[in-house]
Write a protein that holds these residues in place. Structure first.
Motif, PDB file in Angstrom:
ATOM      1  N   LYS A 147      48.852  52.483  44.062  1.00 18.07           N
ATOM      2  CA  LYS A 147      47.627  52.372  45.142  1.00 18.07           C
ATOM      3  C   LYS A 147      46.872  53.361  45.321  1.00 18.07           C
ATOM      4  CE  LYS A 147      48.114  48.537  47.900  1.00 18.07           C
ATOM      5  NZ  LYS A 147      46.872  47.574  48.523  1.00 18.07           N
ATOM      6  N   ALA A 148      47.200  54.448  45.514  1.00 18.80           N
ATOM      7  CA  ALA A 148      46.356  55.734  45.418  1.00 18.80           C
ATOM      8  C   ALA A 148      45.262  55.683  44.466  1.00 18.80           C
ATOM      9  CB  ALA A 148      47.419  56.911  45.400  1.00 18.80           C
ATOM     10  N   ALA A 149      46.031  55.456  43.073  1.00 22.04           N
ATOM     11  CA  ALA A 149      45.144  55.417  41.966  1.00 22.04           C
ATOM     12  C   ALA A 149      44.109  54.553  41.923  1.00 22.04           C
ATOM     13  CB  ALA A 149      46.016  55.231  40.656  1.00 22.04           C
ATOM     14  N   SER A 150      44.228  53.324  42.414  1.00 21.30           N
ATOM     15  CA  SER A 150      43.444  52.388  42.811  1.00 21.30           C
ATOM     16  C   SER A 150      42.227  52.943  43.694  1.00 21.30           C
ATOM     17  CB  SER A 150      43.892  50.975  43.057  1.00 21.30           C
ATOM     18  OG  SER A 150      43.059  50.230  43.775  1.00 21.30           O
ATOM     19  N   TYR A 151      42.822  53.578  44.635  1.00 19.41           N
ATOM     20  CA  TYR A 151      41.584  54.175  45.653  1.00 19.41           C
ATOM     21  C   TYR A 151      40.576  55.015  44.959  1.00 19.41           C
ATOM     22  CZ  TYR A 151      39.848  57.576  48.562  1.00 19.41           C
ATOM     23  OH  TYR A 151      38.836  58.587  49.049  1.00 19.41           O
ATOM     24  N   GLY A 152      41.407  55.938  44.135  1.00 28.83           N
ATOM     25  CA  GLY A 152      40.524  56.788  43.209  1.00 28.83           C
ATOM     26  C   GLY A 152      39.771  55.814  42.277  1.00 28.83           C
ATOM     27  N   ALA A 153      40.102  54.874  41.810  1.00 28.73           N
ATOM     28  CA  ALA A 153      39.087  54.234  40.916  1.00 28.73           C
ATOM     29  C   ALA A 153      37.894  53.768  41.496  1.00 28.73           C
ATOM     30  CB  ALA A 153      40.041  53.111  40.224  1.00 28.73           C
ATOM     31  N   LYS A 154      38.173  53.357  42.585  1.00 23.87           N
ATOM     32  CA  LYS A 154      36.965  52.599  43.393  1.00 23.87           C
ATOM     33  C   LYS A 154      36.231  53.808  43.971  1.00 23.87           C
ATOM     34  CE  LYS A 154      37.850  51.102  47.549  1.00 23.87           C
ATOM     35  NZ  LYS A 154      38.454  50.124  48.842  1.00 23.87           N
ATOM     36  N   ARG A 155      36.786  54.836  44.275  1.00 23.61           N
ATOM     37  CA  ARG A 155      36.111  55.961  44.800  1.00 23.61           C
ATOM     38  C   ARG A 155      35.256  56.643  43.825  1.00 23.61           C
ATOM     39  NH1 ARG A 155      33.489  59.333  47.040  1.00 23.61           N
ATOM     40  NH2 ARG A 155      33.768  60.880  48.795  1.00 23.61           N
ATOM     41  N   TYR A 156      35.670  57.013  42.634  1.00 23.92           N
ATOM     42  CA  TYR A 156      35.070  57.915  41.711  1.00 23.92           C
ATOM     43  C   TYR A 156      34.442  56.941  40.542  1.00 23.92           C
ATOM     44  CZ  TYR A 156      37.094  61.301  44.556  1.00 23.92           C
ATOM     45  OH  TYR A 156      37.345  61.906  45.416  1.00 23.92           O
ATOM     46  N   PRO A 157      33.221  56.856  40.501  1.00 20.63           N
ATOM     47  CA  PRO A 157      32.641  56.022  39.355  1.00 20.63           C
ATOM     48  C   PRO A 157      32.830  56.282  37.920  1.00 20.63           C
ATOM     49  CG  PRO A 157      31.105  56.606  40.937  1.00 20.63           C
ATOM     50  CD  PRO A 157      31.964  57.454  41.346  1.00 20.63           C
ATOM     51  N   THR A 158      33.149  57.503  37.771  1.00 22.85           N
ATOM     52  CA  THR A 158      33.494  58.066  36.453  1.00 22.85           C
ATOM     53  C   THR A 158      34.586  57.354  35.733  1.00 22.85           C
ATOM     54  OG1 THR A 158      34.441  60.113  37.486  1.00 22.85           O
ATOM     55  CG2 THR A 158      32.143  60.378  36.499  1.00 22.85           C
ATOM     56  N   THR A 159      35.602  56.855  36.648  1.00 21.54           N
ATOM     57  CA  THR A 159      36.952  56.459  36.317  1.00 21.54           C
ATOM     58  C   THR A 159      36.521  54.934  35.614  1.00 21.54           C
ATOM     59  OG1 THR A 159      37.338  55.364  38.162  1.00 21.54           O
ATOM     60  CG2 THR A 159      38.237  57.454  37.922  1.00 21.54           C
ATOM     61  N   GLN A 160      35.343  54.401  35.971  1.00 15.20           N
ATOM     62  CA  GLN A 160      35.029  53.198  35.389  1.00 15.20           C
ATOM     63  C   GLN A 160      36.212  52.122  35.662  1.00 15.20           C
ATOM     64  OE1 GLN A 160      32.988  52.339  31.771  1.00 15.20           O
ATOM     65  NE2 GLN A 160      32.933  54.790  31.447  1.00 15.20           N
ATOM     66  N   GLY A 161      36.638  52.388  36.916  1.00 17.54           N
ATOM     67  CA  GLY A 161      37.545  51.281  37.314  1.00 17.54           C
ATOM     68  C   GLY A 161      39.118  51.324  36.840  1.00 17.54           C
TER      69      GLY A 161
END
Length: 420
Positions: A147-161
């Motif tokens: 869940k936390a990783a999913s938050y990170g994927a939303k918050r930081y565009p460089t992850t591209q989701g």
DNA sequence: TCTGGGGTCCTAGGACCC
DNA sequence: TCTGGGGTCCTAGGACCC
């Protein structure tokens, strides 16, 4: 190892699937009665719209700036959701459908033969290709970390989701940046208490003394911390667990003061609840009814109350439930109040097939009543028309409004998209 | 004028029992 | 004057989730 697959602004994205012209437009989806915003795209967010904003307050400005709004169309969302879930079921060995727009995957096994980030991108690509839905994927050793990783994927565009935080260094980095209120299981109240103790980030939280937390807070927060430290406490639950409660409630489109209207509404909800109960293959013993005035109207005197009744025999017969609901309502109802919501709750379930025999009352499960309810459900499920009880009302003047609803593109033949 | 709906789990406190 | 202790079960309400 777990992954969380989460759809981006799910309801709003569903609307976009059939309206490609809206791809870059601000879109919001409204709750029942077109009451408030329940989903919004990032373009809408950039206009200053927030989750739960009352529609009447933002309508004018939002439209002026080119925003588009929809009433909720649950038939469409449910259908798109189940398509996404079946794609995931083909990609991963075990899937837990967590909500209409989220699923946990068990990645044990996959992690041996495939790079997990790559796996996440595969999920993204396939779902986009087959349904047009943008999703993000968070990966970690526990559900809370996924869940936390999913938050990170939303918050930081460089992850591209897609974000994999199996790696300890990446995990700690995310935790130092992630505010506690973004943690799964930390809501408004807990957040406030944690902040007052200077616990601001996830990293602060995992460094708290566990014994202290157990004493001052609850076992739930202790488990959250353990999960954040990589110890899995919440297992994947792939079989949908049987319901323990059924609730049907609605706010009215107008203010209601008359008992007659309330009776109609409550009977209508009782009928829907009975239908849900039969679909679960259950009977219930306990029934509750509640009514309440509009808490936002400070000028009105308020009344909110719930009353319950435990029936002698478990039942799922619509007529029994309507009868008892009306009795409870009569007890609750007070004259001179502007009611704006009513609801019904069913509890204390039994299996439809196991029936407690009674010494003095013979009631056969194959009785006429039972057959009649089955027939009722069968007809209502078909396209033959709807059968309802007179008590549910004819005009239903209290019933909700949905003025901005999109067509049922995928579930009604007459609404199917035509390509010229 | 107009502010959603449907769930689960935990906990504290009361009733009741021995 | 002085009125136990421990256990279970149920319920209501709070907190949280999407």
């Amino acid at each position: 190892m777990f992954a969380l697959v989460d759809c981006n602004s799910f309801y709003a994205s569903c609307e976009r699937v059939f309206r490609p012209d809206l791809r870059t437009k601000p879109v919001v989806v409204l709750s029942n009665n077109d009451g408030c915003v329940v989903a919004l795209t990032k373009e809408a967010k950039n206009l200053g719209v927030k989750m739960c904003d009352p529609w009447f307050k933002i309508e004018r400005e939002f439209k002026q700036k080119g925003g588009i709004a929809f009433s909720s169309n649950y038939e469409l969302y449910g259908d798109i959701s189940s398509r996404i879930m079946s794609i995931l079921e083909e990609l991963a060995p075990k899937v837990e459908v967590y909500s209409i727009d989220e699923a946990f995957l068990d990645l044990t096994g996959i992690s041996h033969c495939m790079n997990l980030e790559e796996f996440g991108r595969t999920c993204q690509k396939q779902i986009m290709q087959y349904t047009g839905m943008p999703v993000r994927v968070g990966i970690g050793p526990t559900k809370t970390l996924a869940k936390a990783a999913s938050y990170g994927a939303k918050r930081y565009p460089t992850t591209q989701g897609v974000l994999d935080i199996t790696d300890l260094y990446r995990r700690e980095k995310l935790m130092t940046l992630m505010p506690v209120n973004e943690i799964w299981g930390v809501g408004r109240r807990l957040n406030k208490r944690l902040i007052s103790q200077k616990v601001l980030t996830t990293f602060d939280l995992i460094n708290m003394n566990i014994e202290q937390v157990r004493k001052q807070f609850s076992i739930m927060l202790v488990n959250t911390i353990r999960e954040l430290k990589g110890e899995s406490c919440i297992p994947l639950d792939s079989a949908p667990s049987p319901k323990k409660q059924i609730v049907v409630s609605r706010t009215f489109s107008t203010r209601v003061t008359e008992l007659d209207y309330l009776e109609e509404a409550v009977s209508d909800y009782a009928a829907r609840a009975a239908e849900k109960l039969r679909k679960e293959g259950k009977t219930c013993k306990m029934l509750s009814v509640f009514i309440r005035t509009n808490p936002f109207r400070k000028q009105d005197i308020q009344h909110r109350e719930i009353r319950s009744f435990s029936m002698l025999y478990p039942t799922n017969d619509t007529r029994d439930l309507i009868k008892h609901a009306k009795l409870l309502l009569k007890d609750l109802y007070k004259e001179g109040f502007n009611y704006n919501k009513a609801g019904i709750m069913l509890n204390n379930f039994f299996d439809e097939t196991t029936y407690q025999l009674d010494l003095f009352k013979k009631k056969d499960r194959n009785s006429k009543d039972f057959k009649m309810m089955a027939l009722l459900d069968q007809v209502n499920k078909s396209s033959l028309g709807q059968i309802s009880f007179l008590a549910q009302g004819i005009k239903k003047e209290w019933s909700m409004k949905r003025q901005l609803q999109s067509p049922r593109y995928t579930t009604s033949l007459k609404d199917v998209l035509v390509v010229n």
